[in-house]
Design a protein around this motif. Structure first.
Motif, PDB file in Angstrom:
ATOM      1  N   LEU A 178     -31.566  74.169 -40.538  1.00  0.00           N
ATOM      2  CA  LEU A 178     -31.039  72.656 -40.659  1.00  0.00           C
ATOM      3  C   LEU A 178     -31.950  71.831 -41.188  1.00  0.00           C
ATOM      4  N   ILE A 179     -33.332  71.741 -40.984  1.00  0.00           N
ATOM      5  CA  ILE A 179     -34.183  70.974 -41.604  1.00  0.00           C
ATOM      6  C   ILE A 179     -34.245  71.095 -43.239  1.00  0.00           C
ATOM      7  N   LEU A 180     -34.022  72.559 -43.723  1.00  0.00           N
ATOM      8  CA  LEU A 180     -34.126  72.867 -45.005  1.00  0.00           C
ATOM      9  C   LEU A 180     -32.708  72.068 -45.436  1.00  0.00           C
ATOM     10  N   HIS A 181     -31.835  72.157 -45.069  1.00  0.00           N
ATOM     11  CA  HIS A 181     -30.256  71.633 -45.224  1.00  0.00           C
ATOM     12  C   HIS A 181     -30.577  70.202 -45.558  1.00  0.00           C
ATOM     13  N   ILE A 182     -31.145  69.435 -44.501  1.00  0.00           N
ATOM     14  CA  ILE A 182     -31.327  68.022 -44.586  1.00  0.00           C
ATOM     15  C   ILE A 182     -32.275  67.630 -45.516  1.00  0.00           C
ATOM     16  N   ILE A 183     -33.357  68.328 -45.822  1.00  0.00           N
ATOM     17  CA  ILE A 183     -34.193  67.905 -46.837  1.00  0.00           C
ATOM     18  C   ILE A 183     -33.605  68.024 -48.124  1.00  0.00           C
ATOM     19  N   ILE A 214     -38.123  71.626 -36.504  1.00  0.00           N
ATOM     20  CA  ILE A 214     -37.273  70.409 -37.344  1.00  0.00           C
ATOM     21  C   ILE A 214     -37.975  69.102 -37.303  1.00  0.00           C
ATOM     22  N   ALA A 215     -38.910  68.558 -36.290  1.00  0.00           N
ATOM     23  CA  ALA A 215     -39.690  67.754 -36.510  1.00  0.00           C
ATOM     24  C   ALA A 215     -40.855  67.847 -37.522  1.00  0.00           C
ATOM     25  N   LEU A 282     -23.547  71.410 -36.413  1.00  0.00           N
ATOM     26  CA  LEU A 282     -24.637  72.525 -36.241  1.00  0.00           C
ATOM     27  C   LEU A 282     -23.976  73.930 -36.719  1.00  0.00           C
ATOM     28  N   ASP A 283     -22.445  74.106 -36.420  1.00  0.00           N
ATOM     29  CA  ASP A 283     -21.693  75.447 -36.638  1.00  0.00           C
ATOM     30  C   ASP A 283     -21.488  75.568 -38.210  1.00  0.00           C
TER      31      ASP A 283
END
Lengths: 437, 164
Positions: A178-183, A214-215, A282-283
């Motif tokens: 998730l965090i790699l996706h967001i970055i 994530i944080a 998230l899915d």
């Protein structure tokens, strides 16, 4: 105008009823953190203060974790400097080798950060504690020195980006993806000077270890901090790791702890201003890998061709927690690391190490042909315990894939989740963990 | 009137602290020793060519990554008088102010200034002048509070003065 979670915590620590983005404030600190790289520089700065000593010996955490057990004579001298400073100032929370772990995994485990705290640390990944609903941010050694001397720090109140999460992860997908996706979506300066606030019904589906991951990487989007709301999972975690010595005013027992935490929980106001809001299901998140040489170069496996690798590292302040170690073990169990691949596994703290031992995970790793190391940041920043030679490629659960970060300037780092890293170790190439039956 | 003047070293986006001072040198903390490896992983010639007063000009997010104060310390000890960038990563920004390395945020200047140009910066007005081309640019001024830290010569001196 309403306030974000971060703004409410900062207002409370500055003794103000409200603050707004851009305002310069001075905030009281609940904890000041340093490691073996940054503390020696801060300790030398301390000598320049006209006042003596530290503001509160219980509110400073010194964690030699980067180049320990000492990798060379200079590292040994740095650790000696920190050790002697800790003794001289009777620092309660100094962690010697044997108790030491990677700082951002260790502090929550030791109950040194709780919801509503304001924390600075001379390490960029100090933003990790936002997982607990605390405001925490990385600073340099001079800010650390000033924090240790005065118990205060100045901040420019940040604006915020909100990430509204819904749904839950599919199997083999985790907080790292998730965090790699967001970055990948917002870029390495996408949240520059801002907070990243994670909200929405999807938060409940995230484990505490996912939230820490994530944080932890909010800084890789340039953010000042990343923060999660406090829910039952947070409170259970904090109650289970309660450090009564740090909070002598709080009564005995879980009920007293819960009542205390309830006063320190900050929800964003309904009318809080956000510079942007992203809705994420998230899915839909897939295993994600950040290609060299920036964390924003995120790709999913439909965009990835054969990438042969030389090394896998599973550990660090990003992904060295028990969930991460269990995920890696589940994939490596009964399998073997591909010939010629070095697979290095580093549980982030002694207690995670012990838990992995008790659960039989270390046996799984050794039988699979992986090595298991004592806690250290070592390979993540090219210190030791897995430095890369010219042209070598590493799949790593760490947080940065900058040029030369893990060794030679021509080496390459592929940032990934523990599941992807373990699957890649078995296959000898970058591998989608969903393809490992 | 305080100014910086020197020859420009020009870099792009996201110059991270790992290339400014690689971690393999972090066990050292002597500024001169750190300076000897400054920018080594992005520009091996930098340390051989840089002269006292020279200026670094970069694009966005200069100093991203690690919180290591060794990065601005190495740049300052290498003799650099000012770093101009479109934006700075926030920890680097704080660290530069705290240790007294002059930095100026300016969106326009990096677009026009080229490597090797002679550039001067007036810290009172924030005006950046490319003496090679004659162009001038307006850099962003610091908020008064930060200017006080800079004027005091860094955070430690500022706190000492406040408490005196």
């Amino acid at each position: 105008m309403g306030m974000t979670m971060t703004q409410k915590i900062l207002a409370a620590h500055a003794g103000l009823a409200s603050v707004s983005a851009g305002q310069l404030i001075e905030a009281d600190l609940d904890l000041v953190l340093g490691n073996d790289i940054t503390s020696p520089v801060a300790i030398r700065e301390m000598d320049r203060f006209s006042r003596e000593g530290v503001f509160d010996k219980d509110k400073i955490a010194l964690v030699p974790d980067h180049f320990v057990p000492n990798k060379d004579i200079k590292s040994a001298e740095n650790c000696k400097c920190v050790r002697e400073f800790a003794r001289r100032n009777e620092i309660t929370n100094y962690f010697e080798v044997g108790e030491m772990g990677i700082e951002h995994a260790l502090l929550p485990e030791k109950g040194l950060v709780i919801p509503g705290d304001a924390v600075i640390g001379a390490d960029s990944h100090t933003c990790t504690y936002g997982a607990l609903g605390a405001f925490s941010t990385g600073v340099g050694s001079t800010d650390m020195a000033a924090g240790m001397a005065t118990g205060k720090a100045w901040f420019k109140v940040p604006s915020a980006i909100r990430f509204e999460l819904k749904g839950a992860f599919a199997p083999m997908v985790s907080g790292k993806d998730l965090i790699l996706h967001i970055i990948g979506m917002i870029g390495v300066d996408g949240a520059l000077y801002q907070s990243m606030e994670f909200t929405g019904p999807g938060v409940a589906a995230l484990s505490m270890d996912d939230r820490f991951t994530i944080a932890n990487m909010a800084i890789e989007a340039g953010a000042k901090n990343g923060i999660f709301p406090v829910d039952e999972k947070t409170v259970s975690y904090v109650a289970a790791h309660w450090n009564a010595q740090q909070h002598p005013g709080v009564g005995e027992g879980e009920e007293a702890v819960r009542a205390y935490l309830a006063e320190r929980t900050f929800q964003p106001d309904d009318d809080a201003a956000y510079t942007a809001v992203y809705e994420i299901n998230l899915d839909e998140i897939q295993p994600t890998v950040s290609f060299p040489h920036l964390p924003e170069n995120a790709r999913t496996f439909d965009q990835i061709e054969d990438i042969q690798i030389d090394q896998v590292v599973i550990g660090s302040c990003t992904n060295g927690r028990i969930d991460d170690i269990r995920t890696a073990a589940a994939i490596l169990k009964g399998r073997h690391v591909a010939p010629g691949i070095r697979c290095i596994i580093i549980p982030a703290t002694q207690s995670i190490y012990l838990q992995a031992l008790e659960e039989g995970l270390l046996k799984t790793f050794i039988e699979a042909g992986a090595v298991v190391s004592t806690p250290t940041c070592g390979p993540c920043l090219g210190g030791y315990m897995g430095v890369l030679a010219a042209g070598e490629r590493c799949v790593s659960t760490t947080n940065r894939n900058f040029v030369g970060r893990m060794g030679d300037v021509t080496s390459e780092i592929y940032l990934a989740s523990p599941a992807t890293a373990a699957a890649s170790a078995i296959a000898g190439k970058l591998t989608d963990p969903r393809t490992i039956a | 009137m305080e100014t910086a003047r020197g020859r420009v070293f020009r870099y792009g986006d996201n110059v991270d602290t790992d290339v400014i001072i690689p971690a393999r040198y972090l066990a050292a903390s002597d500024p001169k020793e750190l300076a000897a490896h400054c920018m080594e992983d992005i520009d091996q010639s930098f340390i051989h060519e840089v002269k006292t007063g020279d200026i670094i000009v970069a694009d966005k997010n200069f100093g991203c990554g690690s919180s290591r104060e060794h990065a601005p310390i190495a740049i300052k000890a290498a003799g650099v008088s000012c770093v101009i960038a479109r934006t700075f990563a926030r920890i680097f920004y704080r660290n530069a102010i705290n240790i007294g390395l002059a930095i100026v945020e300016c969106d326009e200047a990096p677009e026009k200034i080229k490597a090797g140009d002679i550039v001067s910066v007036n810290f009172d007005t924030g005006v950046i002048t490319d003496e090679t081309t004659g162009e001038t640019f307006q850099g962003q001024a610091f908020p008064p509070f930060m200017q006080k830290i800079i004027d005091a010569g860094g955070l430690v001196s500022y706190i000492n003065n406040e408490q005196a």
